[in-house]
Scaffold this motif. Structure first.
Motif, mmCIF file in Angstrom:
data_model
loop_
_atom_site.group_PDB
_atom_site.id
_atom_site.type_symbol
_atom_site.label_atom_id
_atom_site.label_comp_id
_atom_site.label_asym_id
_atom_site.label_seq_id
_atom_site.Cartn_x
_atom_site.Cartn_y
_atom_site.Cartn_z
ATOM 1 N N LEU A 148 0.727 -1.383 -0.046
ATOM 2 C CA LEU A 148 0.043 -0.095 -0.098
ATOM 3 C C LEU A 148 0.747 1.204 -0.005
ATOM 4 N N ALA A 149 1.801 1.359 0.869
ATOM 5 C CA ALA A 149 2.949 2.468 0.457
ATOM 6 C C ALA A 149 3.413 2.496 -0.770
ATOM 7 N N THR A 150 3.806 1.417 -1.416
ATOM 8 C CA THR A 150 4.296 1.570 -2.735
ATOM 9 C C THR A 150 2.992 1.895 -3.901
ATOM 10 N N VAL A 151 1.844 1.592 -3.693
ATOM 11 C CA VAL A 151 0.819 2.172 -4.303
ATOM 12 C C VAL A 151 0.841 3.717 -4.244
ATOM 13 N N LEU A 152 0.648 4.280 -3.020
ATOM 14 C CA LEU A 152 0.641 5.781 -2.640
ATOM 15 C C LEU A 152 1.865 6.337 -3.356
ATOM 16 N N ARG A 153 3.047 5.959 -3.294
ATOM 17 C CA ARG A 153 4.043 6.572 -3.851
ATOM 18 C C ARG A 153 3.831 6.525 -5.367
ATOM 19 N N GLU A 154 3.552 5.443 -6.072
ATOM 20 C CA GLU A 154 3.393 5.424 -7.368
ATOM 21 C C GLU A 154 2.187 6.367 -7.810
ATOM 22 N N GLY A 155 1.236 6.288 -7.052
ATOM 23 C CA GLY A 155 0.069 7.190 -7.465
ATOM 24 C C GLY A 155 0.386 8.831 -7.365
ATOM 25 N N LEU A 156 1.353 9.071 -6.182
ATOM 26 C CA LEU A 156 1.569 10.426 -6.336
ATOM 27 C C LEU A 156 2.648 10.876 -7.359
ATOM 28 N N THR A 157 3.539 9.961 -7.792
ATOM 29 C CA THR A 157 4.473 10.143 -8.953
ATOM 30 C C THR A 157 3.698 10.580 -10.292
ATOM 31 N N ASN A 158 2.589 9.520 -10.351
ATOM 32 C CA ASN A 158 1.834 9.737 -11.659
ATOM 33 C C ASN A 158 1.174 11.178 -11.643
ATOM 34 N N MET A 159 0.445 11.431 -10.476
ATOM 35 C CA MET A 159 -0.217 12.657 -10.446
ATOM 36 C C MET A 159 0.696 13.791 -10.733
ATOM 37 N N LEU A 160 1.937 13.632 -9.943
ATOM 38 C CA LEU A 160 2.724 15.128 -10.120
ATOM 39 C C LEU A 160 3.138 15.176 -11.716
ATOM 40 N N ARG A 161 3.306 14.066 -12.211
ATOM 41 C CA ARG A 161 3.873 13.879 -13.497
ATOM 42 C C ARG A 161 2.826 14.268 -14.635
ATOM 43 N N HIS A 162 1.520 13.611 -14.482
ATOM 44 C CA HIS A 162 0.624 13.527 -15.662
ATOM 45 C C HIS A 162 -0.675 14.502 -15.247
ATOM 46 N N SER A 163 -0.812 15.281 -14.300
ATOM 47 C CA SER A 163 -1.775 16.195 -13.948
ATOM 48 C C SER A 163 -1.504 17.586 -13.535
ATOM 49 N N LYS A 164 -2.652 18.318 -13.392
ATOM 50 C CA LYS A 164 -2.571 19.525 -12.924
ATOM 51 C C LYS A 164 -3.390 19.737 -11.670
ATOM 52 N N ALA A 165 -3.018 19.001 -10.749
ATOM 53 C CA ALA A 165 -4.082 18.883 -9.422
ATOM 54 C C ALA A 165 -3.907 19.994 -8.719
ATOM 55 N N ALA A 166 -5.261 20.444 -8.413
ATOM 56 C CA ALA A 166 -5.280 21.356 -7.221
ATOM 57 C C ALA A 166 -5.833 20.863 -5.958
ATOM 58 N N ASN A 167 -6.592 19.602 -6.008
ATOM 59 C CA ASN A 167 -7.085 19.004 -4.981
ATOM 60 C C ASN A 167 -6.463 17.563 -4.730
ATOM 61 N N CYS A 168 -6.455 16.824 -3.748
ATOM 62 C CA CYS A 168 -6.037 15.608 -3.643
ATOM 63 C C CYS A 168 -6.488 14.770 -2.342
ATOM 64 N N VAL A 169 -7.160 13.809 -2.420
ATOM 65 C CA VAL A 169 -7.575 13.221 -1.218
ATOM 66 C C VAL A 169 -7.060 11.850 -1.115
ATOM 67 N N ILE A 170 -6.382 11.592 0.199
ATOM 68 C CA ILE A 170 -6.063 10.250 0.322
ATOM 69 C C ILE A 170 -6.512 9.472 1.545
ATOM 70 N N THR A 171 -7.293 8.310 1.327
ATOM 71 C CA THR A 171 -7.872 7.792 2.597
ATOM 72 C C THR A 171 -7.664 6.419 2.640
ATOM 73 N N THR A 172 -7.729 5.766 3.957
ATOM 74 C CA THR A 172 -7.593 4.401 4.118
ATOM 75 C C THR A 172 -9.054 3.938 4.885
ATOM 76 N N THR A 173 -9.460 2.718 4.670
ATOM 77 C CA THR A 173 -10.728 2.310 5.269
ATOM 78 C C THR A 173 -10.575 0.728 5.669
ATOM 79 N N ARG A 174 -11.176 0.191 6.505
ATOM 80 C CA ARG A 174 -11.020 -1.192 6.992
ATOM 81 C C ARG A 174 -12.463 -1.649 7.067
ATOM 82 N N THR A 175 -12.660 -2.562 6.466
ATOM 83 C CA THR A 175 -13.997 -3.484 6.417
ATOM 84 C C THR A 175 -13.952 -4.848 6.376
ATOM 85 N N GLY A 176 -13.899 -5.406 7.834
ATOM 86 C CA GLY A 176 -13.952 -6.759 8.074
ATOM 87 C C GLY A 176 -12.329 -7.179 7.798
ATOM 88 N N ASP A 177 -12.071 -8.045 7.221
ATOM 89 C CA ASP A 177 -10.645 -8.348 6.784
ATOM 90 C C ASP A 177 -10.124 -7.849 5.728
#
Length: 330
Positions: A148-177
């Motif tokens: 999951l840490a790797t997913v977050l790193r890669e997602g941010l890398t792609n966002m910074l390279r390929h978008s003109k983001a003004a807003n970003c939301v990062i969340t985690t949720t647990r449901t059962g297992d």
């Protein structure tokens, strides 16, 4: 007595490291025709893992360093105190990247989603992106935490390279297992999909599915959604099962490949990162006293960082090509 231009020794050191890094690329190409099955298959798997580690770890860190150095370079003449803060973040990122390199070289890389979330918050703030980060504090199994840490790193890398983001939301949720990580950002009209090899999300799909999870990446208008969902109950057992399936005869070849990669990673890419850190330490104290010279030094750090990032991508690409089946398209 010979006078050395400031930065000349450091630049020469970098040049030597990059020449040796090119040697690693040549070695990888030559070793494409190595051992037959089953050892050859295991070595191929290791090379593909090396490519992912190079891309995921160093690609993100160097992209962050470049972003913050560009900002510090603009701020130095008019706001030296803020420029110093940005350079302090560069130092922190560079030192963490060095630690990552050494951990990967040892073969026991572990990453923390909580730590990555804090790093993401700082990076987004530096990029002037409004960030809402809500990541749970409950501990995760080590394999899940790392993926999951790797997913977050890669997602941010792609966002910074390929978008003109003004807003970003990062969340985690647990449901059962099950645990779910979501990264959502706007301004993503050019965001690559999970099948785009240049985006790196195909590597993430492979990592997530190996743990029995799913990865989804899609657009909703100008918003891009990246969601990774992983089971908690299977984590910790998959690695043991994979280890049991490995036959003893393949171990010497795999071990030799790991040792070679560890040596080359630490000596070559680690050397470039060490140089970046040392230069940042020097320029950090220079900003308030001599903004013009500080800008020249930061511009040099930017040049080094961009060149090192290009080399990281080239080596990762060559590892992927060396690990690809004969006749397959890379």
């Amino acid at each position: 007595m010979t006078t050395t231009r400031p930065g000349g020794y450091a630049s020469g050191l970098l040049g030597s490291g990059l020449v040796r890094l090119t040697g690693l690329t040549t070695h990888v190409r030559r070793s494409h025709a190595e051992p037959a099955e089953p050892a050859g298959s295991a070595v191929t798997t290791e090379r593909l893992r090396f490519a992912r580690d190079l891309h995921d770890l160093l690609g993100y860190s160097l992209s962050t360093i470049i972003l913050k150095c560009e900002l510090a370079n603009r701020l130095a003449p008019r706001d030296p105190l803020r420029a110093q803060r940005e350079l302090a973040e560069v130092l922190r990122t560079g030192r963490q990247a060095l630690a990552d390199v050494r951990t990967v070289a040892r073969g026991y890389r572990r990453m923390s989603l909580a730590d990555e979330a804090e790093s993401a918050r700082a990076t987004l703030t530096a990029a002037r992106v409004r960030a809402a980060v809500r990541v749970g504090a409950r501990p995760l199994p080590p394999e899940v935490d790392t993926v999951l840490a790797t997913v977050l790193r890669e997602g941010l890398t792609n966002m910074l390279r390929h978008s003109k983001a003004a807003n970003c939301v990062i969340t985690t949720t647990r449901t059962g297992d099950t645990v779910r990580l979501r990264l959502v950002n706007d301004g993503a009209t050019q965001q690559p999909g999970p099948a785009d090899p240049e985006g790196g999300l195909d590597n993430l799909t492979s990592r997530v599915t190996r743990l029995g999870g799913t990865l989804d990446a899609h657009h909703e208008g100008e918003w891009f959604h990246l969601t990774a969902e992983l089971p908690l109950t299977r984590a910790g057992t998959s690695g043991k099962r994979r280890a049991r399936r490995r036959a003893e005869p393949v171990q010497p070849a795999v071990t030799a490949e790991r040792l070679r990669f560890a040596r080359d990673l630490d000596e070559r890419l680690g050397r470039g990162l060490s140089l970046i850190v040392r230069r940042c330490e020097r320029v950090h104290g220079l900003v308030p006293r001599d903004a013009a010279r500080a800008q020249r030094e930061i511009a040099d750090i930017l040049r080094i960082s961009r060149r090192t990032l290009a080399e990281v991508r080239a080596v990762a690409r060559d590892y992927r090509e060396a690990g690809a089946p004969r006749g397959a398209e890379c």
